[in-house]
Design a protein around this motif. Structure first.
Motif, PDB file in Angstrom:
ATOM      1  N   ARG A 471       0.819  -1.210   0.000  1.00  0.00           N
ATOM      2  CA  ARG A 471       0.000   0.000   0.000  1.00  0.00           C
ATOM      3  C   ARG A 471       0.862   1.273   0.000  1.00  0.00           C
ATOM      4  O   ARG A 471       0.483   2.298   0.557  1.00  0.00           O
ATOM      5  N   ALA A 472       2.025   1.153  -0.636  1.00  0.00           N
ATOM      6  CA  ALA A 472       2.884   2.323  -0.780  1.00  0.00           C
ATOM      7  C   ALA A 472       2.492   3.142  -1.994  1.00  0.00           C
ATOM      8  O   ALA A 472       2.754   4.359  -2.049  1.00  0.00           O
ATOM      9  N   VAL A 473       1.880   2.483  -2.991  1.00  0.00           N
ATOM     10  CA  VAL A 473       1.473   3.151  -4.226  1.00  0.00           C
ATOM     11  C   VAL A 473       0.218   2.487  -4.766  1.00  0.00           C
ATOM     12  O   VAL A 473      -0.145   1.380  -4.361  1.00  0.00           O
ATOM     13  N   GLY A 474      -0.416   3.184  -5.697  1.00  0.00           N
ATOM     14  CA  GLY A 474      -1.474   2.611  -6.517  1.00  0.00           C
ATOM     15  C   GLY A 474      -1.046   2.720  -7.965  1.00  0.00           C
ATOM     16  O   GLY A 474      -0.021   3.325  -8.284  1.00  0.00           O
ATOM     17  N   SER A 475      -1.840   2.164  -8.865  1.00  0.00           N
ATOM     18  CA  SER A 475      -1.433   2.156 -10.270  1.00  0.00           C
ATOM     19  C   SER A 475      -1.368   3.551 -10.876  1.00  0.00           C
ATOM     20  O   SER A 475      -0.676   3.762 -11.869  1.00  0.00           O
ATOM     21  N   GLY A 476      -2.085   4.517 -10.280  1.00  0.00           N
ATOM     22  CA  GLY A 476      -2.076   5.876 -10.826  1.00  0.00           C
ATOM     23  C   GLY A 476      -1.316   6.865  -9.978  1.00  0.00           C
ATOM     24  O   GLY A 476      -1.342   8.076 -10.254  1.00  0.00           O
ATOM     25  N   THR A 477      -0.628   6.397  -8.942  1.00  0.00           N
ATOM     26  CA  THR A 477       0.120   7.289  -8.056  1.00  0.00           C
ATOM     27  C   THR A 477       1.191   8.058  -8.825  1.00  0.00           C
ATOM     28  O   THR A 477       1.925   7.475  -9.632  1.00  0.00           O
ATOM     29  N   GLY A 478       1.284   9.369  -8.571  1.00  0.00           N
ATOM     30  CA  GLY A 478       2.298  10.173  -9.232  1.00  0.00           C
ATOM     31  C   GLY A 478       3.649  10.037  -8.540  1.00  0.00           C
ATOM     32  O   GLY A 478       3.758  10.164  -7.322  1.00  0.00           O
ATOM     33  N   ILE A 479       4.681   9.747  -9.318  1.00  0.00           N
ATOM     34  CA  ILE A 479       6.050   9.633  -8.809  1.00  0.00           C
ATOM     35  C   ILE A 479       6.916  10.590  -9.618  1.00  0.00           C
ATOM     36  O   ILE A 479       6.787  10.681 -10.840  1.00  0.00           O
ATOM     37  N   MET A 480       7.832  11.283  -8.957  1.00  0.00           N
ATOM     38  CA  MET A 480       8.670  12.273  -9.619  1.00  0.00           C
ATOM     39  C   MET A 480       9.831  11.619 -10.360  1.00  0.00           C
ATOM     40  O   MET A 480      10.621  10.876  -9.792  1.00  0.00           O
ATOM     41  N   ASP A 481       9.879  11.879 -11.664  1.00  0.00           N
ATOM     42  CA  ASP A 481      11.020  11.447 -12.480  1.00  0.00           C
ATOM     43  C   ASP A 481      11.941  12.647 -12.634  1.00  0.00           C
ATOM     44  O   ASP A 481      11.751  13.494 -13.512  1.00  0.00           O
ATOM     45  N   ALA A 482      12.927  12.749 -11.755  1.00  0.00           N
ATOM     46  CA  ALA A 482      13.850  13.884 -11.719  1.00  0.00           C
ATOM     47  C   ALA A 482      15.192  13.369 -11.215  1.00  0.00           C
ATOM     48  O   ALA A 482      15.282  12.264 -10.677  1.00  0.00           O
ATOM     49  N   PRO A 483      16.268  14.135 -11.401  1.00  0.00           N
ATOM     50  CA  PRO A 483      17.589  13.678 -10.955  1.00  0.00           C
ATOM     51  C   PRO A 483      17.560  13.228  -9.493  1.00  0.00           C
ATOM     52  O   PRO A 483      17.006  13.908  -8.633  1.00  0.00           O
ATOM     53  N   LEU A 484      18.181  12.107  -9.249  1.00  0.00           N
ATOM     54  CA  LEU A 484      18.142  11.506  -7.913  1.00  0.00           C
ATOM     55  C   LEU A 484      19.503  10.898  -7.602  1.00  0.00           C
ATOM     56  O   LEU A 484      20.090  10.216  -8.427  1.00  0.00           O
ATOM     57  N   THR A 485      19.977  11.160  -6.408  1.00  0.00           N
ATOM     58  CA  THR A 485      21.203  10.516  -5.928  1.00  0.00           C
ATOM     59  C   THR A 485      20.920   9.939  -4.550  1.00  0.00           C
ATOM     60  O   THR A 485      20.352  10.616  -3.687  1.00  0.00           O
ATOM     61  N   THR A 486      21.287   8.696  -4.374  1.00  0.00           N
ATOM     62  CA  THR A 486      21.099   8.043  -3.082  1.00  0.00           C
ATOM     63  C   THR A 486      22.403   7.361  -2.698  1.00  0.00           C
ATOM     64  O   THR A 486      23.364   7.332  -3.463  1.00  0.00           O
ATOM     65  N   ILE A 487      22.446   6.850  -1.504  1.00  0.00           N
ATOM     66  CA  ILE A 487      23.654   6.210  -0.979  1.00  0.00           C
ATOM     67  C   ILE A 487      23.418   4.716  -0.864  1.00  0.00           C
ATOM     68  O   ILE A 487      22.405   4.280  -0.303  1.00  0.00           O
ATOM     69  N   ILE A 626      -4.007  -5.887  -9.964  1.00  0.00           N
ATOM     70  CA  ILE A 626      -3.550  -4.535 -10.292  1.00  0.00           C
ATOM     71  C   ILE A 626      -2.313  -4.570 -11.187  1.00  0.00           C
ATOM     72  O   ILE A 626      -2.239  -3.875 -12.198  1.00  0.00           O
ATOM     73  N   ILE A 627      -1.310  -5.377 -10.817  1.00  0.00           N
ATOM     74  CA  ILE A 627      -0.087  -5.405 -11.625  1.00  0.00           C
ATOM     75  C   ILE A 627      -0.367  -6.018 -12.985  1.00  0.00           C
ATOM     76  O   ILE A 627       0.245  -5.628 -13.999  1.00  0.00           O
ATOM     77  N   LYS A 628      -1.305  -6.949 -13.045  1.00  0.00           N
ATOM     78  CA  LYS A 628      -1.660  -7.545 -14.337  1.00  0.00           C
ATOM     79  C   LYS A 628      -2.269  -6.490 -15.253  1.00  0.00           C
ATOM     80  O   LYS A 628      -1.924  -6.410 -16.449  1.00  0.00           O
ATOM     81  N   GLN A 629      -3.161  -5.646 -14.705  1.00  0.00           N
ATOM     82  CA  GLN A 629      -3.750  -4.572 -15.525  1.00  0.00           C
ATOM     83  C   GLN A 629      -2.687  -3.587 -15.980  1.00  0.00           C
ATOM     84  O   GLN A 629      -2.719  -3.088 -17.113  1.00  0.00           O
ATOM     85  N   MET A 630      -1.722  -3.305 -15.125  1.00  0.00           N
ATOM     86  CA  MET A 630      -0.644  -2.395 -15.498  1.00  0.00           C
ATOM     87  C   MET A 630       0.206  -2.986 -16.625  1.00  0.00           C
ATOM     88  O   MET A 630       0.600  -2.283 -17.559  1.00  0.00           O
ATOM     89  N   LEU A 631       0.476  -4.295 -16.551  1.00  0.00           N
ATOM     90  CA  LEU A 631       1.282  -4.942 -17.585  1.00  0.00           C
ATOM     91  C   LEU A 631       0.523  -5.046 -18.912  1.00  0.00           C
ATOM     92  O   LEU A 631       1.144  -4.985 -19.985  1.00  0.00           O
ATOM     93  N   ILE A 632      -0.780  -5.204 -18.842  1.00  0.00           N
ATOM     94  CA  ILE A 632      -1.573  -5.148 -20.075  1.00  0.00           C
ATOM     95  C   ILE A 632      -1.446  -3.766 -20.698  1.00  0.00           C
ATOM     96  O   ILE A 632      -1.307  -3.623 -21.920  1.00  0.00           O
ATOM     97  N   GLY A 633      -1.452  -2.742 -19.842  1.00  0.00           N
ATOM     98  CA  GLY A 633      -1.262  -1.381 -20.338  1.00  0.00           C
ATOM     99  C   GLY A 633       0.098  -1.188 -20.987  1.00  0.00           C
ATOM    100  O   GLY A 633       0.234  -0.470 -21.979  1.00  0.00           O
TER     101      GLY A 633
END
Length: 807
Positions: A471-487, A626-633
């Motif tokens: 329950r961290a995300v749903g299929s339509g949850t917005g996630i930021m695609d921007a420069p990212l640096t992690t350790i 849910i993941i099956k519907q996303m993969l069909i997409g």
């Protein structure tokens, strides 16, 4: 004097009676051995080894397993000229002697004395038959007597015609052939009834020296011996003397090109029926373990497998065509990035070049010497080897062989390999299994089942599904695609990048999966936690958790899995999260029709027990939905769509779900996909995992079209099965909540924002804490607002995270 004579007489008589006694006992022992009838019983009850036969799901014969394949011949089946050829060589007095030909023994002894070596034997054809029957016994003095007495016994019990019939069914003629029928097939691909005089003459020289006179191993010796046999046939009046040379020349004019191009290791094994060699070998190993070698190779078992031989041959053909095209691309005249460079040292070189003024760039194309060597190995080496057969040049011949030996690794590393595996995710049937480009003595590694390779973006559905399940995300949850640096855990900086190199700002999760955005996948992993992702991936692929690395790169598919393990994982997603137990052998019947092994029943009982105790759901049905519907997409409107559906590429018009996967430095390409019936994995790469397929080679361009062509041909280009039969959509699990987000960015929809579907799991409460998919602020309809935003700005402004929390 008288005393001495009496003593001498006493000793003589004692010696005589002793010899007579022991001789009689020995002779009696030999007679008792023969009279027991054990050896003759073997002869009377002899049956050829019956091959084990493998059938596909439609009852089509796929393969045969045996040590020696035999067909019992009747005397009337053997043409007279074939019998005459063998008798001319082996026993020209066969119809006149009683089993032992004393004149032949004397004649052979005289010739051997004058020659100073053994040049001729004196044993009869019946004696040879006796030796064949007794071949399992140790060679002792007693066995020679037993052979002689058994010879007489055979002559007493059987007619001459019956002896010949038995002989022609038991005689060994080289290259794994037991019996004349098997030999006719291996040497000439003919039935015994169709053998010519010349062919019979060639076979007739084989019984005493199968290796020396093998036309495949020693064609020159075989040719010389052939002339000798024809001469003997003419001497005995079986063929006209003036026809000998013509028969000989005409035969070898046709047969010489055949024998010099055949493998010296050609045998009954190599000539056997086998329409799915990688699958057959996999099944052979299973049956040998379950039933034992003796039953497998001599028991005449009927093995009913899960294979669909039509789909298997389609898969083999499409993969082979794809591999050939990829090889052409890698070595095309206009392709300067040869794609064969070992990329393992590139990062090290880049590090040095950033510190020191390294003036020579690393080379990723083949140099002139390598190109010459490649073409020499490919185009000229076979001709050179053939030339050495005609020219007595030992040094040159040795040089050619050494070149081929040293080039073996070079040329094998320069060949693209691949694998395909198809599983019916409703039954667990393994319908296709292609383990490589072409099954051969040097290429038996089953890559479909055994090759562990990085999976690239084909692994992302497991990351997304784990996040959905948590329950961290749903299929339509917005996630930021921007420069990212992690350790990383090692304390090193890690900055994922997308293949395009640009950034899209806020993206709905389903769209991010369709576009295969790496930065979004890493963020989804970070929201979920690596432990949760590893736990999920381990469950669906049924692999040990230790196989999965724990760093952020896990989100991008650095874990190494086999095509089979990937197929299993996707099969469970396609099967509503329920367990799938893939298997290759359904059941086995013995010659009496009794079931001696039933894997299908065992699998069905296991699944029934799991359904009863509640463990059949490997992952929740709602998560799988849910993941099956996303993969069909993804398949219907993402990176693989054009490759799957275009007429000049995959030409697949049906419904499906799936995901491409390409790894760094273009070393592996995957397509993992499913339709309502089957799940298939296509993989391509090199056996040496660090070699690149070539710059710009992606799964969408190489692997996905193969998948599309396969499935198009599976259904003969339609009609295709549907996820929505009769226009009805799949029933939505109770735990799935339908919603909508802004199609621009996955935030809460506003009045000026088009909608996209958002599927997520119902909130649950654990230990007083409510777990639910977090919502975002309402979108104001400004499409570009979120494209230019830095990730940190987004976290602060849109999710209202303070500076302290951000730190």
């Amino acid at each position: 004097m008288t005393m001495n004579k009496e003593k001498t007489l006493r000793i003589t008589i004692t010696t005589f009676f002793s010899i007579a006694l022991f001789g009689g006992l020995f002779f009696g022992y030999i007679l008792s051995e023969v009279n027991k009838g054990k050896e003759l019983q073997k002869l009377a009850s002899y049956q050829p080894t019956t091959p084990t036969k493998l059938y596909d799901t439609n009852g089509i014969l796929v393969a045969e397993l045996y040590r020696h394949k035999q067909e019992l011949l009747k005397y009337s089946d053997i043409p007279p000229h074939v019998i005459h050829a063998f008798l001319s060589v082996e026993d020209d007095n066969f119809f006149n002697h009683f089993g032992i030909d004393f004149l032949a023994i004397v004649r052979a002894a005289i010739k051997n004395i004058f020659a100073g070596r053994i040049v001729q034997g004196g044993s009869t054809l019946t004696q040879q038959l006796a030796k064949t029957i007794l071949q399992q016994r140790k060679k002792t003095f007693g066995r020679k007597f037993l052979e002689a007495l058994l010879t007489l016994q055979i002559e007493q019990e059987y007619t001459k015609e019956e002896i010949l019939e038995i002989y022609f069914n038991l005689i060994y003629l080289g290259h794994g052939t037991t019996g004349l029928s098997s030999a006719a097939n291996v040497y000439f691909q003919k039935d015994v009834r169709d053998l010519s005089i010349a062919e019979a003459a060639m076979l007739a020289r084989l019984p005493k020296a199968p290796v020396t006179y093998s036309p495949f191993k020693n064609p020159k010796e075989a040719k010389q011996a052939h002339m000798v046999v024809l001469g003997l046939m003419a001497k005995n009046g079986f063929i006209p003397k003036d026809q000998v040379q013509k028969i000989h020349d005409d035969f070898w004019d046709r047969y010489w090109p055949v024998v010099i191009t055949q493998s010296p290791s050609r045998s009954t094994w190599g000539a056997k029926l086998n329409r799915a060699p990688y699958f057959t070998e996999w099944v052979r190993q299973i049956l040998e373990k379950e039933l034992g070698e003796e039953a497998l190779y001599t028991g005449g078992l009927r093995v009913y497998t899960t294979l669909d031989v039509r789909k298997q041959e389609i898969s083999e053909e499409e993969l082979r065509k794809g591999l050939i095209e990829q090889d052409k691309y890698a070595f095309g005249a206009n392709f300067r990035y040869a794609g064969r460079a070992d990329r393992g040292l590139v990062s090290l070189y880049n590090l040095f070049s950033s510190i020191f003024p390294v003036g020579v760039p690393y080379v990723t194309s083949l140099d002139d010497r390598q190109v010459f060597r490649l073409h020499l190995e490919k185009e000229m080496a076979p001709a050179l080897e053939l030339l050495t057969d005609f020219v007595p040049s030992e040094n040159e011949s040795a040089a050619v062989k050494e070149f081929q030996r040293s080039s073996l690794v070079f040329s094998s590393n320069l060949h693209v390999e691949g694998a395909v595996i198809t599983i019916d995710h409703q039954t667990g049937y393994i319908q296709t299994m292609v383990g490589g480009s072409r099954f051969s003595p040097k290429n038996q590694f089953n890559r479909a089942m055994q090759a562990r390779r990085q999976t690239g973006s084909a692994f992302k559905p497991f990351v997304y599904a784990a996040a959905i399940q948590n329950r961290a995300v749903g299929s339509g949850t917005g996630i930021m695609d921007a420069p990212l640096t992690t350790i990383t855990e090692e304390g090193e900086g890690y900055s994922p990048q997308d293949i395009s190199g640009d950034f899209r700002g806020m993206v709905p999760l389903s769209r991010a999966l369709s576009l295969s955005l790496n930065i979004v996948s890493v963020q989804v992993l970070m929201r979920t936690g690596t432990d949760s992702v590893i736990d999920f991936a381990s469950k669906v692929t049924k692999t040990n958790k230790s196989r999965f690395p724990t760093g952020p790169a896990l989100a991008l598919g650095v874990a190494e899995l086999t095509p089979y393990e990937m197929a299993l994982g996707y099969s469970i997603l396609a099967n509503k999260g329920k367990d799938v137990i893939p298997f290759s052998v359904r059941y086995v019947l013995n010659q009496s029709g009794t079931v001696v092994y039933n894997k299908e029943k065992e699998v069905q009982e296991t699944l029934a027990e799991e359904a009863k105790n509640g463990t059949i759901q490997i992952i929740p049905e709602a998560t799988a939905y849910i993941i099956k519907q996303m993969l069909i997409g993804v398949a219907m409107g993402g990176t693989p769509t054009q490759a799957l559906r275009a007429a000049d590429k995959g030409n697949y018009k049906g419904e499906s779900g799936g995901k491409t996967g390409s790894t760094s430095s273009y070393t592996n390409v995957w397509y993992a996909g499913f339709d309502p019936k089957y799940t298939s994995i296509v993989w391509m790469g090199f056996d040496k995992s660090s070699l690149s397929l070539g710059k710009g080679v992606t799964a969408a361009g190489v692997a996905a079209p193969i998948w599309g062509k396969m499935y198009s041909r599976f259904y003969n280009e339609g009609p295709y099965p549907s996820f929505y039969p009769n226009g009805k959509s799949e029933e939505i699990p109770a735990d799935v909540v339908k919603g909508a987000t802004c199609a621009f960015n996955g935030l809460s929809p506003g009045p000026n924002c088009p909608l996209t579907g958002n599927l997520f799991l119902k909130p649950i409460t654990i230990a007083g804490r409510t777990l639910a998919v977090p919502g975002g602020r309402q979108c104001d309809g400004d499409r570009d607002h979120y494209r230019s935003m830095d990730l940190n700005d987004f976290l602060q402004r849109e999710l209202e995270i303070s500076d302290d929390e951000l730190k």
